[in-house]
Design a protein around this motif. Structure first.
Motif, PDB file in Angstrom:
ATOM      1  N   THR A  58      19.941 -45.878 -40.982  1.00 16.90           N
ATOM      2  CA  THR A  58      21.250 -46.542 -41.023  1.00 16.90           C
ATOM      3  C   THR A  58      21.555 -47.204 -39.690  1.00 16.90           C
ATOM      4  N   ARG A  59      21.381 -46.449 -38.619  1.00 17.63           N
ATOM      5  CA  ARG A  59      21.714 -47.006 -37.296  1.00 17.63           C
ATOM      6  C   ARG A  59      20.764 -48.128 -36.915  1.00 17.63           C
ATOM      7  N   ALA A  60      19.484 -48.002 -37.293  1.00 14.28           N
ATOM      8  CA  ALA A  60      18.530 -49.078 -37.019  1.00 14.28           C
ATOM      9  C   ALA A  60      18.902 -50.327 -37.818  1.00 14.28           C
ATOM     10  N   GLY A  61      19.329 -50.132 -39.054  1.00 18.91           N
ATOM     11  CA  GLY A  61      19.726 -51.268 -39.868  1.00 18.91           C
ATOM     12  C   GLY A  61      20.939 -51.990 -39.311  1.00 18.91           C
ATOM     13  N   VAL A  62      21.926 -51.247 -38.827  1.00 14.92           N
ATOM     14  CA  VAL A  62      23.133 -51.844 -38.261  1.00 14.92           C
ATOM     15  C   VAL A  62      22.821 -52.539 -36.941  1.00 14.92           C
ATOM     16  N   ALA A  63      22.087 -51.847 -36.064  1.00 14.29           N
ATOM     17  CA  ALA A  63      21.828 -52.392 -34.731  1.00 14.29           C
ATOM     18  C   ALA A  63      20.976 -53.649 -34.783  1.00 14.29           C
ATOM     19  N   ASN A  64      20.074 -53.720 -35.751  1.00 17.27           N
ATOM     20  CA  ASN A  64      19.155 -54.853 -35.842  1.00 17.27           C
ATOM     21  C   ASN A  64      19.571 -55.865 -36.910  1.00 17.27           C
ATOM     22  N   ARG A  65      20.744 -55.609 -37.525  1.00 18.76           N
ATOM     23  CA  ARG A  65      21.184 -56.452 -38.656  1.00 18.76           C
ATOM     24  C   ARG A  65      20.045 -56.574 -39.672  1.00 18.76           C
ATOM     25  N   ASP A  66      19.445 -55.423 -39.949  1.00 16.65           N
ATOM     26  CA  ASP A  66      18.265 -55.363 -40.812  1.00 16.65           C
ATOM     27  C   ASP A  66      18.681 -54.759 -42.154  1.00 16.65           C
ATOM     28  N   SER A  67      18.927 -55.618 -43.124  1.00 18.05           N
ATOM     29  CA  SER A  67      19.375 -55.146 -44.429  1.00 18.05           C
ATOM     30  C   SER A  67      18.321 -54.293 -45.117  1.00 18.05           C
ATOM     31  N   ALA A  68      17.057 -54.567 -44.842  1.00 17.76           N
ATOM     32  CA  ALA A  68      15.992 -53.800 -45.494  1.00 17.76           C
ATOM     33  C   ALA A  68      16.048 -52.336 -45.065  1.00 17.76           C
ATOM     34  N   ARG A  69      16.296 -52.080 -43.782  1.00 16.29           N
ATOM     35  CA  ARG A  69      16.385 -50.692 -43.327  1.00 16.29           C
ATOM     36  C   ARG A  69      17.635 -50.013 -43.899  1.00 16.29           C
ATOM     37  N   LEU A  70      18.717 -50.753 -43.988  1.00 18.11           N
ATOM     38  CA  LEU A  70      19.931 -50.189 -44.555  1.00 18.11           C
ATOM     39  C   LEU A  70      19.734 -49.878 -46.038  1.00 18.11           C
ATOM     40  N   ASP A  71      19.050 -50.752 -46.743  1.00 19.77           N
ATOM     41  CA  ASP A  71      18.742 -50.486 -48.149  1.00 19.77           C
ATOM     42  C   ASP A  71      17.845 -49.261 -48.286  1.00 19.77           C
ATOM     43  N   GLU A  72      16.890 -49.118 -47.368  1.00 18.12           N
ATOM     44  CA  GLU A  72      16.009 -47.960 -47.416  1.00 18.12           C
ATOM     45  C   GLU A  72      16.795 -46.677 -47.121  1.00 18.12           C
ATOM     46  N   ALA A  73      17.738 -46.758 -46.177  1.00 20.75           N
ATOM     47  CA  ALA A  73      18.569 -45.590 -45.887  1.00 20.75           C
ATOM     48  C   ALA A  73      19.312 -45.149 -47.135  1.00 20.75           C
ATOM     49  N   ARG A  74      19.856 -46.107 -47.871  1.00 19.83           N
ATOM     50  CA  ARG A  74      20.585 -45.763 -49.095  1.00 19.83           C
ATOM     51  C   ARG A  74      19.648 -45.160 -50.136  1.00 19.83           C
ATOM     52  N   LEU A  75      18.456 -45.724 -50.267  1.00 17.45           N
ATOM     53  CA  LEU A  75      17.489 -45.194 -51.237  1.00 17.45           C
ATOM     54  C   LEU A  75      17.096 -43.767 -50.893  1.00 17.45           C
ATOM     55  N   VAL A  76      16.800 -43.512 -49.612  1.00 17.04           N
ATOM     56  CA  VAL A  76      16.423 -42.159 -49.191  1.00 17.04           C
ATOM     57  C   VAL A  76      17.566 -41.193 -49.459  1.00 17.04           C
ATOM     58  N   PHE A  77      18.793 -41.640 -49.183  1.00 14.32           N
ATOM     59  CA  PHE A  77      19.952 -40.774 -49.421  1.00 14.32           C
ATOM     60  C   PHE A  77      20.091 -40.455 -50.909  1.00 14.32           C
ATOM     61  N   GLU A  78      19.960 -41.460 -51.752  1.00 14.55           N
ATOM     62  CA  GLU A  78      20.056 -41.222 -53.191  1.00 14.55           C
ATOM     63  C   GLU A  78      18.920 -40.313 -53.672  1.00 14.55           C
ATOM     64  N   GLU A  79      17.755 -40.472 -53.083  1.00 17.00           N
ATOM     65  CA  GLU A  79      16.609 -39.633 -53.463  1.00 17.00           C
ATOM     66  C   GLU A  79      16.874 -38.162 -53.124  1.00 17.00           C
ATOM     67  N   ILE A  80      17.359 -37.891 -51.925  1.00 15.97           N
ATOM     68  CA  ILE A  80      17.590 -36.497 -51.538  1.00 15.97           C
ATOM     69  C   ILE A  80      18.749 -35.908 -52.334  1.00 15.97           C
ATOM     70  N   LEU A  81      19.731 -36.718 -52.701  1.00 13.63           N
ATOM     71  CA  LEU A  81      20.801 -36.208 -53.560  1.00 13.63           C
ATOM     72  C   LEU A  81      20.237 -35.723 -54.891  1.00 13.63           C
ATOM     73  N   GLY A  82      19.183 -36.363 -55.353  1.00 10.65           N
ATOM     74  CA  GLY A  82      18.558 -35.973 -56.610  1.00 10.65           C
ATOM     75  C   GLY A  82      17.841 -34.638 -56.547  1.00 10.65           C
ATOM     76  N   TYR A  83      17.640 -34.109 -55.342  1.00 10.98           N
ATOM     77  CA  TYR A  83      16.975 -32.805 -55.194  1.00 10.98           C
ATOM     78  C   TYR A  83      17.972 -31.662 -55.017  1.00 10.98           C
ATOM     79  N   ALA A  84      19.265 -31.952 -55.023  1.00 16.44           N
ATOM     80  CA  ALA A  84      20.247 -30.869 -55.048  1.00 16.44           C
ATOM     81  C   ALA A  84      20.144 -30.142 -56.384  1.00 16.44           C
ATOM     82  N   ASN A  85      20.633 -28.914 -56.432  1.00 15.49           N
ATOM     83  CA  ASN A  85      20.585 -28.217 -57.715  1.00 15.49           C
ATOM     84  C   ASN A  85      21.717 -28.703 -58.622  1.00 15.49           C
ATOM     85  N   HIS A  86      21.869 -28.079 -59.769  1.00  9.16           N
ATOM     86  CA  HIS A  86      22.824 -28.542 -60.775  1.00  9.16           C
ATOM     87  C   HIS A  86      24.275 -28.474 -60.296  1.00  9.16           C
TER      88      HIS A  86
END
Length: 613
Positions: free
Chosen positions: A543-571
């Protein structure tokens, strides 16, 4: 009764202790009266003799569901059978004085909402980690269990029968009918009274629901993933010890980091390291009272330094210093994962990173909470001078390795943080300080880290000086403002870590290993899962790399990783310390550090996504 998967459990509690309730209606972990008291039910660590308290339908044709009453820590376990729908509401009343009904009670309210259902109840305590024998006595209001150090009673209007050292019951409920079971401490010299009737149980239920709902109203977070942030906050509140404000690292001990392995530790204590993450997360979302109470606990520890002027790595929730580690040979461990440990020998380790987390937490609290006192500042000033004298020592590091001390990069980084935050705080408040010395040592640490912590051949910061191995702790560099998120070395380190282990990195399908145990011996045998905390660190670093570098690809990856780890929470939205290769929960559960990191990652990622719109 076989072992349930760790992720099959929900947690209830009252800010003194907690209990884990499985999808099958069994309480398999319960320490009383406090988080770190010996267990009463410990089937998690030995399913045959650890003790449990199960209520379940008599039929095998059952579907299990589990959820929390909205915005509370009241847990509902639902059973769907061909004959009807039944459910258990499990909760511990909160906000009671010692004289009020409900104080330190565990309440199980059983009801049928459709059709009818035959139930089986089995309560088999095993006091003091199943080491103490006890006497069971049936009474006019249920049963009493008398052990050498603790006496409990199970109060109910359902007829019980004794079975060995436990009690059992079979009963049938029709739609709208209710049965209530209350486990509580036996009052000395008091005859058996009337059990809790359904209307009284309903009133306690309502009071408990109201308490949690009103508490959560303090939360100021309104961004994405709000339900997960709310659940994390509710978990952290459960892991609090109300008398002191301390927060335990997890509610359990000795759940394995790999099934059958020896990486089994007791997490029912409070780590200094958790301080910065706790205060940051709580204050970010509006829970300033909890942050203040935890800060008081920290301040008390700063006035109880070791003879050499240092702090311990961790303390008991009541502030005690001795956390001697003991192996319970008579318990086989979760699915045969031995040894079972109570106490934690790491309290005697040298882990110099803790001073960075401590000073960061104090700096944040002074900035966003309440200005610190002069008495605390004088203690902190002594600790910072201790850091100046000791920062070059080898230590056991954040991961508490048992293979010997090293010059860990993360430890040096946090020594830099300690002095940096000390200087900032002194200047902000015009406090007396050894500024010239702190400034000199801070800059020495910085230059040494850039020289010895950086591995030119790996194009990355590494785990310790002279090492070729990566460590997820390096992801913290931009988070603590040591390096800019746009610094080429930080971006290279981020890219190196964000590779698969086969390619030399630490990331497997968005989930992060803290280090490679095959490359870096840590004094223990076996493997471990990905570290959930570190995955949330990766989200923040991206997230911070995406903001500092105005890099949308890194920000998109941050969101994907976050959504992925949310999927590993229990019920229920809960996390253990680690995630195994099949997506299973590993390690102690639920873990505070993971939920703290979730809150921080959600807050920063949501802020970055809002700014991009």
């Amino acid at each position: 009764m076989a072992y349930q998967p760790i992720e099959n459990y929900g947690i209830i509690g009252n800010m003194y202790t907690t209990a884990l309730v499985g999808l099958n209606g069994s309480i398999d972990w319960f320490c009383f009266p406090n988080h770190d008291s010996p267990s009463v039910f410990a089937a998690l660590l030995n399913h045959q003799k650890g003790g449990h308290f199960q209520i379940s339908p008599l039929t095998d044709e059952v579907t299990h569901k589990q959820f929390y009453w909205p915005e509370t820590n009241v847990l509902i376990t639902r059973f769907l059978t061909p004959d009807g729908v039944g459910e258990i509401a499990d909760f511990m009343p909160v906000g009671m004085t010692a004289q009020e009904p409900g104080h330190h009670w565990l309440v199980r309210r059983v009801k049928v909402v459709r059709g009818s259902m035959d139930f089986h109840m089995e309560c088999r305590p095993a006091f003091n980690y199943a080491r103490d024998e006890h006497q069971t006595t049936l009474t006019c209001a249920g049963a009493e269990f008398h052990s050498p150090k603790l006496n409990l009673e199970l109060s109910t209007n359902i007829p019980l029968r004794q079975e060995g050292s436990g009690v059992e019951a079979k009963f049938t409920l029709q739609a709208t009918e209710t049965a209530v079971f209350v486990l509580r401490k036996t009052k000395p010299d008091v005859d058996c009274g009337l059990p809790l009737n359904p209307s009284q149980a309903d009133e306690l239920f309502k009071q408990t629901v109201d308490y949690w709902s009103h508490w959560l109203e303090q939360c100021t977070y309104t961004g994405r993933w709000r339900e997960m942030v709310h659940r994390s906050a509710l978990v952290l509140k459960l892991l609090t010890y109300q008398p002191t404000g301390a927060i335990v690292a997890a509610s359990t001990c000795s759940l394995p980091e790999s099934i059958g392995g020896e990486r089994n530790w007791d997490y029912r204590y409070t780590w200094i390291r958790d301080a910065a993450f706790t205060l940051y997360a709580l204050m970010r979302i509006g829970f300033t009272n909890e942050a203040s109470e935890f800060m008081n606990w920290i301040e008390n520890r700063c006035h109880e330094r070791n003879p050499d002027g240092s702090l311990q790595t961790m303390y008991g929730i009541d502030g005690r210093h001795d956390l001697s580690e003991e192996i319970l040979e008579h318990l086989e461990g979760y699915k045969g994962s031995s040894p079972v440990r109570v106490g934690n020998g790491a309290y005697q380790q040298l882990q110099i990173d803790i001073y960075g987390e401590l000073m960061d937490s104090v700096y944040l609290y002074n900035k966003y909470g309440t200005p610190i006192s002069y008495a605390l500042w004088t203690a902190l000033r002594d600790l910072l001078n201790w850091v100046c004298d000791n920062w070059q020592r080898s230590d056991s590091g954040i991961w508490e390795v048992r293979s010997g001390q090293q010059q860990f990069v993360y430890s040096k980084l946090m020594c830099w943080v300690a002095l940096d935050r000390g200087l900032r705080l002194a200047d902000k408040r015009s406090l007396p300080a050894d500024r010239e010395r702190w400034l000199l040592v801070r800059d020495q640490i910085y230059e040494q880290l850039m020289e010895k912590g950086w591995n030119a051949s790996r194009q990355s910061f590494v785990q310790y000086y002279g090492s070729d191995s990566l460590d997820a702790g390096s992801l913290m560099m931009p988070l603590v403002f040591f390096l800019s998120p746009a610094d080429p070395r930080m971006l290279a380190t981020l890219d190196a870590i964000n590779q698969s282990p086969k390619s030399g990195g630490l990331v497997s399908d968005s989930l992060v290993y803290r280090y490679n145990v095959e490359e870096t011996p840590d004094g223990l045998t076996g493997s471990e899962g990905t570290f959930n905390l570190c995955t949330f660190w990766l989200v923040e670093a991206l997230t911070r790399a995406g903001v500092a570098n105005r890099d949308s690809a890194r920000l998109d990856e941050a969101r994907l990783v976050f959504e992925e780890i949310l999927g590993y929470a229990n019920h229920l939205g809960l996390y253990a310390e680690q995630t195994g290769s099949s997506g299973e929960a590993l390690g102690n559960f639920p873990q505070a550090f993971t939920h703290l990191a979730l809150i921080s990652a959600a807050w920063n990622l949501d802020k970055a996504l809002q700014a991009r719109r």
